[in-house]
Design a protein around this motif. Structure first.
Motif, PDB file in Angstrom:
ATOM      1  N   SER A  31       6.932  25.662   8.936  1.00  0.00           N
ATOM      2  CA  SER A  31       6.373  25.079  10.030  1.00  0.00           C
ATOM      3  C   SER A  31       4.862  25.380  10.151  1.00  0.00           C
ATOM      4  O   SER A  31       3.702  24.751  10.345  1.00  0.00           O
ATOM      5  N   THR A  63       9.925  27.212  11.802  1.00  0.00           N
ATOM      6  CA  THR A  63      10.919  26.436  11.147  1.00  0.00           C
ATOM      7  C   THR A  63      10.680  26.746   9.788  1.00  0.00           C
ATOM      8  O   THR A  63       9.647  26.692   9.244  1.00  0.00           O
ATOM      9  N   THR A  68      12.413  25.787   5.805  1.00  0.00           N
ATOM     10  CA  THR A  68      13.382  24.824   5.049  1.00  0.00           C
ATOM     11  C   THR A  68      13.436  25.489   3.639  1.00  0.00           C
ATOM     12  O   THR A  68      12.973  26.187   3.171  1.00  0.00           O
ATOM     13  N   GLU A 102      18.057  24.555   6.714  1.00  0.00           N
ATOM     14  CA  GLU A 102      16.803  24.944   7.965  1.00  0.00           C
ATOM     15  C   GLU A 102      17.262  25.884   8.423  1.00  0.00           C
ATOM     16  O   GLU A 102      18.399  26.101   9.164  1.00  0.00           O
ATOM     17  N   ASN A 159       0.452  17.354  13.049  1.00  0.00           N
ATOM     18  CA  ASN A 159       1.341  18.654  12.734  1.00  0.00           C
ATOM     19  C   ASN A 159       1.643  18.331  11.239  1.00  0.00           C
ATOM     20  O   ASN A 159       2.072  17.320  10.794  1.00  0.00           O
ATOM     21  N   PHE A 188       3.570  19.680   9.238  1.00  0.00           N
ATOM     22  CA  PHE A 188       4.943  19.910   8.827  1.00  0.00           C
ATOM     23  C   PHE A 188       5.777  18.709   9.235  1.00  0.00           C
ATOM     24  O   PHE A 188       6.511  18.226   8.278  1.00  0.00           O
ATOM     25  N   THR A 189       5.742  17.897  10.261  1.00  0.00           N
ATOM     26  CA  THR A 189       6.157  16.733  10.741  1.00  0.00           C
ATOM     27  C   THR A 189       5.611  15.711  10.338  1.00  0.00           C
ATOM     28  O   THR A 189       5.998  14.488  10.463  1.00  0.00           O
ATOM     29  N   GLU A 190       4.256  15.574  10.196  1.00  0.00           N
ATOM     30  CA  GLU A 190       3.458  14.717  10.021  1.00  0.00           C
ATOM     31  C   GLU A 190       3.224  13.755  11.072  1.00  0.00           C
ATOM     32  O   GLU A 190       3.020  12.332  10.895  1.00  0.00           O
ATOM     33  N   LYS A 191       3.495  14.305  12.404  1.00  0.00           N
ATOM     34  CA  LYS A 191       3.129  13.488  13.507  1.00  0.00           C
ATOM     35  C   LYS A 191       2.269  14.216  14.622  1.00  0.00           C
ATOM     36  O   LYS A 191       2.274  15.367  14.534  1.00  0.00           O
ATOM     37  N   GLU A 236       1.961  15.590  17.848  1.00  0.00           N
ATOM     38  CA  GLU A 236       3.018  16.258  18.840  1.00  0.00           C
ATOM     39  C   GLU A 236       2.431  16.757  20.114  1.00  0.00           C
ATOM     40  O   GLU A 236       1.342  17.261  20.035  1.00  0.00           O
ATOM     41  N   MET A 273       1.249  23.491  16.798  1.00  0.00           N
ATOM     42  CA  MET A 273       1.591  22.896  15.369  1.00  0.00           C
ATOM     43  C   MET A 273       0.477  23.155  14.681  1.00  0.00           C
ATOM     44  O   MET A 273      -0.526  23.249  14.942  1.00  0.00           O
TER      45      MET A 273
END
Length: 503
Positions: A235, A246, A248, A279, A432, A434-437, A439, A444
């Motif tokens: 992450s 996090t 993966t 994860e 972010n 990692f999540t492409e959002k 947040e 992040m």
């Protein structure tokens, strides 16, 4: 001709006229050949006439093919896998028909729908022709083996993956060539993503499980004592102390320890692993004193993350010892107190909090930083700008719905020496990586390709062309629609090589 002469001799000219009409009728039938006889498909080939000898019965979705046969005139309908498809009658003759195999999501393949016939059916106004045609499903992929380790004869194991269609055979092999044990007793899930089998007494050593499907094959390493862990992502490479990290990957089974850069150990009891063992999460206990690598030790061995973790040498501003900050409409760097956002920080961070309204929508608050650029021994001067990115940790307490950030690099206020606008990233909202959002309520990692910030082609060119060491963030709200609250925090700004995707 002999029959015609016989009619003339026996019946005279009236008989000759009758024979003439019969002959004309026969000629007419020949002229309309393909519209009266039983339609027949002889073979399928590609549309390229130079490859006319390349016949087949297997084809990929979306392929244009030529149907070769007899009496194919008068086509009214065409079916593949018992599904009606569209066709252009312009490309239809008594001996050929050109069609395109559908590739849209609505077209059902026989792989996931074994009840469908794998055939081509051409309907004409004088009959039906059928021919074997197998539209290929996507090939299989095996990502991991889900099981309780160690595996022993009689243990249940499940292959996890995708596209377990039309399996021809599955077997275990110790040398990837010879079959050690056929696996014949297995169950496939309804979504064709899981396959469960029982471990046999010949599967007590390391080897491979190979799945042969109609379209392709797939394999996975088999280790009865537990597979070695694999790390595929993280992450953040510089997570804020106290934040959740996090990782993966695969095979995070019975994780006993995570080591950070050879100096910090996180015992297995402080690590949370997902049910699918792909994860894990832990809380960042402290910042390492030097860059290095993360390693994870589990039942199957130890894996090390390829990318550097905490690459301090790539840091250009950290609000502690690297780089500097000039306060201008923004509070000076501070350490999070645990009671107010961002709650946690790695030493000092910088933040901006308040309301943007019509009085300051174009010039609100700024993070004015003096960067310590990476030297040539860290980032070679020949490194293409396209292979670098700006990274930083960011905390949004509130969504940035309207407000945006402008970023300039190497040129004060985004101006060149003549006061003209310089290359500046506009209208940026933290995402972010990692999540492409975007947040809120958490730190992040954000990544911006350096090509969006500078025009130079190499790192060396940028160092030569820059007129200052400034890296500035300007927060504003162009096109303000209403007064909006903003609360944002930034830390650990660095320039990092972009991770190259594996083929």
């Amino acid at each position: 001709m002999k029959k015609l002469i016989h009619i003339i001799v026996q019946k005279g000219w009236p008989g000759l006229l009758l024979a003439f009409f019969i002959a004309m009728g026969t000629a007419s039938c020949k002229d309309n050949e393909g519209n009266d006889g039983i339609p027949v498909i002889k073979y399928l080939r590609v549309t390229d006439p130079t490859l006319a000898d390349s016949t087949f019965t297997d084809v990929n979705p979306g392929t244009m093919i030529t149907v070769i046969g007899e009496n194919l005139g008068g086509v009214t309908e065409v079916y593949i896998n018992n599904q009606k498809i569209s066709f252009n009658s312009t490309y239809s003759t008594p001996t050929s028909l050109i069609i395109t195999v559908p590739y849209d999501e609505d077209f059902k393949l026989s792989g996931p729908n074994p009840e469908l016939p794998s055939e081509l059916r051409v309907v004409t106004n004088h009959g039906i022709a059928v021919y074997p045609l197998h539209v290929l499903s996507p090939g299989p992929g095996i990502t991991r083996i889900a099981a309780t380790y160690p595996l022993k004869p009689g243990s249940q194991a499940t292959l996890i993956g995708t596209n377990f269609y039309e399996i021809q055979r599955i077997y275990f092999t110790t040398d990837s060539i010879n079959v050690t044990q056929e696996i014949t007793d297995y169950q496939i899930s309804n979504d064709f993503k899981n396959l469960t089998f029982t471990v046999s007494d010949k599967m007590t050593t390391n080897g491979w499980i190979i799945m042969d499907c109609y379209t392709d094959d797939a394999c996975i390493e088999y280790t009865p004592e537990g597979p070695k862990p694999i790390i595929t992502g993280i992450s953040s490479i510089m997570p804020v102390v106290g934040s959740e990290v996090t990782i993966t990957g695969q095979n995070f089974i019975d994780v006993s320890n995570i080591n950070l850069n050879g100096e910090i150990d996180i015992p297995g009891e402080n690590v949370t692993v997902s049910e699918s063992f792909d994860e894990l999460t832990f809380i960042m206990p402290q910042a390492p004193s030097h860059s290095g690598h993360i390693s994870i030790t589990s039942m199957g061995g130890t894996a090390e993350m390829e990318d550097l973790f905490y690459p301090i040498e790539n840091m250009i501003v950290d609000y502690d010892e690297i780089g500097s900050f000039s306060s201008w409409g923004t509070e000076p760097p501070f350490i999070a107190d645990g009671a107010n956002p961002p709650y946690i920080s790695t030493g000092n961070c910088i933040g901006a909090k308040g309301t943007i309204d019509s009085s300051n929508q174009w010039w609100w608050k700024q993070f004015l930083n003096t960067a310590k650029w990476a030297s040539a021994d860290i980032i070679p001067t020949s490194t293409p700008i396209s292979e670098l990115e700006l990274q930083f940790e960011c905390y949004l307490e509130l969504p940035m719905d309207g407000p945006v950030i402008q970023i300039s690099m190497g040129h004060p206020n985004g101006k060149d020496t003549g006061g003209n606008p310089y290359f500046t990233l506009e209208n940026y909202v933290p995402i972010n990586s990692f999540t492409e959002k975007s947040e809120t309520g958490k730190w992040m990692q954000c990544c911006i390709p350096l090509t969006k910030l500078v025009e130079e082609k190499t790192w060396g060119e940028f160092l030569n062309n820059k007129i200052s060491d400034e890296l500035n963030f300007y927060i504003n709200y162009p096109g303000l629609t209403k007064a909006t609250n903003v609360e944002i925090y930034v830390d650990n700004i660095r320039i990092i090589p972009i991770k190259q995707e594996e083929d």
